[in-house]
Enzyme design. Structure first.
Site, short mmCIF file in Angstrom:
data_model
loop_
_atom_site.label_atom_id
_atom_site.label_comp_id
_atom_site.label_asym_id
_atom_site.label_seq_id
_atom_site.Cartn_x
_atom_site.Cartn_y
_atom_site.Cartn_z
N SER A 227 0.84 -1.20 0.00
CA SER A 227 0.00 0.00 0.00
C SER A 227 0.87 1.26 0.00
O SER A 227 1.65 1.47 -0.93
CB SER A 227 -0.96 -0.06 1.19
OG SER A 227 -1.94 0.94 1.11
N ASP B 59 -10.32 -2.92 -4.81
CA ASP B 59 -9.35 -1.98 -4.25
C ASP B 59 -9.32 -0.74 -5.14
O ASP B 59 -9.10 -0.85 -6.35
CB ASP B 59 -7.98 -2.66 -4.23
CG ASP B 59 -6.86 -1.80 -3.69
OD1 ASP B 59 -7.11 -0.64 -3.32
OD2 ASP B 59 -5.71 -2.30 -3.63
N HIS C 90 -8.07 -4.89 -0.65
CA HIS C 90 -6.83 -4.24 -0.26
C HIS C 90 -6.44 -4.68 1.15
O HIS C 90 -7.28 -4.75 2.05
CB HIS C 90 -7.03 -2.72 -0.28
CG HIS C 90 -5.79 -1.94 -0.04
ND1 HIS C 90 -4.95 -1.53 -1.04
CD2 HIS C 90 -5.24 -1.48 1.11
CE1 HIS C 90 -3.95 -0.85 -0.54
NE2 HIS C 90 -4.10 -0.81 0.78
#
Length: 317
Positions: free
Chosen positions: A157, A252, A282
């Site tokens: 991320s 996501d 995610h």
């Protein structure tokens, strides 16, 4: 929105039943507490490693892991790992389990970086700390039992965003060059221009609205989102970067920009393994207690790292 894997759907139902507030409705301090509290619910028990050690790269705290089965005097390849959390939360503890697994499965050294967080420390503080950590590890590789010619960067991320930037800086000569980049559902374009922001707007922990909250904290000056150090997808060229693994998830808002980054890398001559999980959300790598796929994907990431380290630079395969 694409249909979810049964494990992901069960997790989403658990979140709904618990009434967990959306991060964007909280202050950063409250969000950090909620995120940290979820660790015991979402993550399996941490596995043992051969060694953990607290270090400091100047003012930047680090945690070093050496995988099970490695010897104290053995010189190991290294992964510099940048944790996720939207540049607002996450720390050495929230990603401790992932780092332990990667150290064991790749039989390597992992160095996790506790970079400064927004909004107290907005862009470019996180990348400055990540860069300082990489430079320090490379400079002290011999003392740490690390092979300085086999240092990879990686993260999930926001950490994937930082890892991509470190790889660019290494290519351009302002940092030691990394030999591989593991970009796990990375943020690559903070202008939020990709189509998945319009698709993923509700029903999952990370939505377009949540991402806006993160980006506003990290880059309060909208002009800074055009900077390649914030949005590596906006770099003029990706040619000459180290080989990459790019993981994306269908549920996501970062999905399309991650896939676009992988496509650009390949188009500009970089070797890329692009892995797309169309039915997952995610953050799944830190949800392994509830999402069975997380274990296999972590093993896959470790295998990609091992393969990258298998042949030293300049050697004939």
């Amino acid at each position: 929105m694409p249909p979810a894997h049964p494990d992901a759907e069960a997790l989403l139902e658990l979140i709904r039943a618990a009434g967990r507030p959306a991060f964007e409705t909280l202050s950063p301090t409250e969000a950090r507490r909620v995120y940290a509290a979820g660790r015991t619910v979402l993550q399996p028990d941490p596995v043992d490693v051969a060694e953990t050690r607290a270090l400091m790269a100047g003012t930047v705290p680090l945690r070093l892991y050496r995988g099970v089965g490695t010897m104290p005097a053995e010189v190991l390849p290294c992964l510099l790992y940048l944790h996720g959390g939207g540049w607002v939360f996450g720390d050495l503890d929230t990603h401790d389990g992932v780092c332990r697994r990667l150290a064991n499965d790749a039989r390597c050294c992992v160095v996790s970086v506790d970079y400064r967080l927004a909004p107290e420390h907005p862009f470019p503080a996180a990348i400055e700390d990540a860069a300082a950590a990489l430079a320090w590890v490379a400079r002290n590789a011999a003392e740490l039992g690390i092979d300085g010619a086999r240092i990879a960067v990686g993260g999930d991320s926001a950490g994937g965003n930082l890892a991509a930037v470190l790889a660019l800086m290494g290519r351009d000569g302002s940092l030691p060059r990394s030999v591989f980049q593991a970009l796990l559902y990375p943020a690559t374009d903070l202008t939020m221009a990709s189509g998945s922001y319009a698709r993923i707007t509700e029903g999952v922990p990370l939505t377009a609205t949540t991402m806006r909250w993160f980006i506003d904290h990290y880059t309060p000056d909208p002009a800074s989102r055009q900077d390649w150090r914030a949005s590596p997808l906006r770099a003029t060229s990706l040619a000459g970067l180290p080989p990459a693994l790019v993981l994306s998830c269908g549920l996501d808002p970062l999905c399309d920009e991650a896939r676009h980054y992988a496509e650009r890398l390949a188009a500009e001559g970089v070797r890329v393994t692009a892995l797309h999980l169309g039915d997952h959300i995610h953050g799944l790598l830190t949800m392994g207690r509830l999402i069975g796929m997380a274990d296999g994907i972590t093993t896959f990431v470790a295998a990609a790292l091992s393969d990258a380290w298998r042949t030293p630079p300049g050697a004939t395969p």
